[in-house]
Design a protein around this motif. Structure first.
Motif, PDB file in Angstrom:
ATOM      1  N   ARG A  67      87.527   6.378  61.602  1.00  0.00           N
ATOM      2  CA  ARG A  67      87.552   5.702  63.046  1.00  0.00           C
ATOM      3  C   ARG A  67      86.113   5.533  63.544  1.00  0.00           C
ATOM      4  O   ARG A  67      86.022   4.471  64.578  1.00  0.00           O
ATOM      5  N   ASN A  68      85.151   6.274  63.242  1.00  0.00           N
ATOM      6  CA  ASN A  68      83.740   6.129  63.807  1.00  0.00           C
ATOM      7  C   ASN A  68      83.367   4.502  63.490  1.00  0.00           C
ATOM      8  O   ASN A  68      82.801   3.795  64.282  1.00  0.00           O
ATOM      9  N   ASN A  69      83.465   4.254  62.038  1.00  0.00           N
ATOM     10  CA  ASN A  69      83.020   3.100  61.363  1.00  0.00           C
ATOM     11  C   ASN A  69      84.189   2.080  61.412  1.00  0.00           C
ATOM     12  O   ASN A  69      84.020   0.775  60.807  1.00  0.00           O
ATOM     13  N   THR A  95      91.207  -0.395  64.600  1.00  0.00           N
ATOM     14  CA  THR A  95      90.990  -0.172  65.875  1.00  0.00           C
ATOM     15  C   THR A  95      90.017   0.727  66.420  1.00  0.00           C
ATOM     16  O   THR A  95      89.441   0.477  67.376  1.00  0.00           O
ATOM     17  N   GLY A  96      89.840   1.595  65.446  1.00  0.00           N
ATOM     18  CA  GLY A  96      88.974   2.540  65.681  1.00  0.00           C
ATOM     19  C   GLY A  96      89.453   3.827  66.724  1.00  0.00           C
ATOM     20  O   GLY A  96      90.400   3.855  67.153  1.00  0.00           O
ATOM     21  N   GLY A 111      93.155   4.278  65.377  1.00  0.00           N
ATOM     22  CA  GLY A 111      93.132   4.068  63.886  1.00  0.00           C
ATOM     23  C   GLY A 111      91.878   3.414  63.272  1.00  0.00           C
ATOM     24  O   GLY A 111      90.899   3.215  63.878  1.00  0.00           O
ATOM     25  N   PRO A 112      91.839   3.647  62.064  1.00  0.00           N
ATOM     26  CA  PRO A 112      93.057   3.693  60.640  1.00  0.00           C
ATOM     27  C   PRO A 112      93.454   5.281  60.683  1.00  0.00           C
ATOM     28  O   PRO A 112      92.594   6.198  61.016  1.00  0.00           O
ATOM     29  N   LEU A 124      95.367  -1.854  49.234  1.00  0.00           N
ATOM     30  CA  LEU A 124      95.430  -0.663  49.733  1.00  0.00           C
ATOM     31  C   LEU A 124      96.072  -0.756  51.218  1.00  0.00           C
ATOM     32  O   LEU A 124      95.555  -1.374  52.264  1.00  0.00           O
ATOM     33  N   TYR A 125      97.357  -0.085  51.442  1.00  0.00           N
ATOM     34  CA  TYR A 125      97.950   0.132  52.760  1.00  0.00           C
ATOM     35  C   TYR A 125      97.413   0.897  53.513  1.00  0.00           C
ATOM     36  O   TYR A 125      97.070   2.263  53.282  1.00  0.00           O
ATOM     37  N   VAL A 126      96.979   0.640  54.744  1.00  0.00           N
ATOM     38  CA  VAL A 126      96.346   1.650  55.715  1.00  0.00           C
ATOM     39  C   VAL A 126      96.912   1.492  57.018  1.00  0.00           C
ATOM     40  O   VAL A 126      96.971   0.280  57.685  1.00  0.00           O
ATOM     41  N   THR A 127      97.639   2.525  57.709  1.00  0.00           N
ATOM     42  CA  THR A 127      98.178   2.482  58.975  1.00  0.00           C
ATOM     43  C   THR A 127      97.182   2.177  59.949  1.00  0.00           C
ATOM     44  O   THR A 127      96.011   2.912  60.237  1.00  0.00           O
ATOM     45  N   ASP A 128      97.621   1.673  60.975  1.00  0.00           N
ATOM     46  CA  ASP A 128      96.726   1.343  62.406  1.00  0.00           C
ATOM     47  C   ASP A 128      97.717   1.179  63.656  1.00  0.00           C
ATOM     48  O   ASP A 128      98.959   1.363  63.300  1.00  0.00           O
ATOM     49  N   VAL A 129      97.126   0.738  64.751  1.00  0.00           N
ATOM     50  CA  VAL A 129      97.876   0.625  65.942  1.00  0.00           C
ATOM     51  C   VAL A 129      98.755  -0.656  65.650  1.00  0.00           C
ATOM     52  O   VAL A 129      98.349  -1.639  65.215  1.00  0.00           O
TER      53      VAL A 129
END
Length: 400
Positions: A67-69, A95-96, A111-112, A124-129
């Motif tokens: 999340r930082n990056n 989102t971060g 997110g992520p 690659l599926y990545v969950t986020d807001v």
């Protein structure tokens, strides 16, 4: 660029890794839970809080949400070299880490979070807001956004935990805060079903899930509700999901668990990572435990006196579960006035006994196994007063 020299026969020699900063390596005998070294993370150093979530090993790479990056960090598991950070641009950006007005973390809108590599593809599926983002693992770019609406539209909150039925190409994502589940066809990147929890029983949220091929069921840890206050294990049949009408089976109560991670082991058993410290003052004095569920017979088969854990993995080679146990306390129970003893938890899946926990860095809540290399990756935030974990990064332990 220097390479991390892991000598895996008897011991590890001192070395350094430079990919985006200095890594640190100590001397350690190669044995179960031995700390082999640490990998640096871009822009993370002493004094900078590292916020991350889920990880996975796939196709010779270790993927970690960062999340930082605002991306997914990628490492080569053969060389342990940093490859790069997968990110998006504009509307495709992650989102971060979000924050509340008082400066505290707002993880509901962050997110992520979790991720799933889709076998046989570069997706690659990545969950986020409000979404699941699709990363191209070749270019390390977000190439698509799959919006995840709730019953009344986008909620502004994150899709969090996830799992994959690789055989039938179905991704399952949890919206914890809003208590609904989304199922996506990974061939078409389209939503095929959703399950909305009954708000009348005050659902408390959803955690990690797993698909069990032998039972043709999706399982998910449920934080609890007015019926099972401190957690339950839910399940849905594959057939009901494929019919676009997911049906919730009778839940398995998880008394005083506060479930987080879920990892499937042998014989249709699964480890349930519990953390009773999550009950706040109500958890004071309660034992820190881990549960082993018998999924076929739908019951908790074993309760193990070790806990304070979040995410977990199973290693089929050693037949052991590995847990990121940031809230473990040496006394074995929740004492809010005493410090945590963050650890890598290890549980034998055959004997159902816990091995001696191994010290880990602050906030170590994720444990990701690479069975082919006999590694466990355990990220951590900079830990003051610790030579091994001072700068933050990813600790690499041995599984055997």
């Amino acid at each position: 660029m220097k390479k991390l020299n892991l000598i895996l026969v008897i011991a590890i020699s001192a070395a350094t890794l430079v990919a985006c900063g200095e890594g640190s390596i100590g001397t350690a005998t190669k044995q179960t839970g031995a700390l082999l070294g640490t990998l640096p993370v871009p822009n993370i150093a002493s004094g900078i809080n590292f916020t991350y979530d889920g990880g996975q090993v796939a196709d010779g790479k270790f993927y970690l949400t960062d999340r930082n990056n605002k991306g997914v960090d990628v490492y080569d598991t053969a060389t342990l070299l940093f490859i790069g950070t997968a990110q998006g641009i504009g509307a495709l950006a992650f989102t971060g880490q979000a924050f509340n007005p008082d400066g505290s973390a707002n993880n509901d809108q962050t997110g992520p979070n979790s991720l799933q590599k889709i076998p046989g593809t570069n997706k690659l599926y990545v969950t986020d807001v409000n979404s699941v983002k699709v990363v191209d693992t070749n270019s390390l770019q977000v190439v698509k956004v799959i919006p995840i609406p709730g019953p009344t539209g986008l909620t502004g909150n994150r899709t969090d935990g996830s799992c994959l039925d690789a055989e039938h190409h179905i991704f399952m994502g949890m919206n914890s805060t809003d208590s609904f589940i989304t199922f996506i066809n990974t061939d078409t990147d389209t939503i095929i079903a959703r399950y909305d929890y009954d708000q009348a029983i005050n659902p408390q949220g959803l955690e990690v899930c797993a698909y069990v091929p032998s039972l043709q069921k999706f399982f998910v840890n449920n934080d609890g509700n007015d019926i099972n206050l401190n957690g339950q294990l839910d399940s849905f049949s594959l057939a009901s999901v494929q019919a676009a009408k997911p049906v919730l089976d009778t839940p398995i109560p998880l008394a005083d668990c506060n479930p987080n991670g879920l990892a499937v082991g042998p014989n249709n058993e699964a480890v349930i990572a519990c953390d009773t410290s999550g009950q706040g003052v109500a958890g004071e004095g309660k034992p820190l435990i881990t549960m082993i569920a018998d999924l076929a017979n739908r019951k908790v088969a074993y309760t193990i006196p070790f806990g304070g854990s979040d995410l977990a993995s199973y290693d089929p080679v050693t037949k052991r579960y590995f847990l990121g146990s940031r809230n473990w306390q040496a006394g074995g129970k929740v004492v809010m006035s005493l410090p945590k003893n963050p650890s890598l938890g290890i549980i034998d899946a055959v004997t159902h006994k816990a091995l001696t926990p191994v010290p880990a860095g602050k906030g170590a809540h994720t444990a990701v196994v690479d069975s082919s290399k006999a590694y466990v990756f355990v990220p951590f935030t900079p830990t003051s007063g610790s030579a091994d974990f001072a700068n933050g990064g990813i600790a690499v332990y041995s599984t055997n």
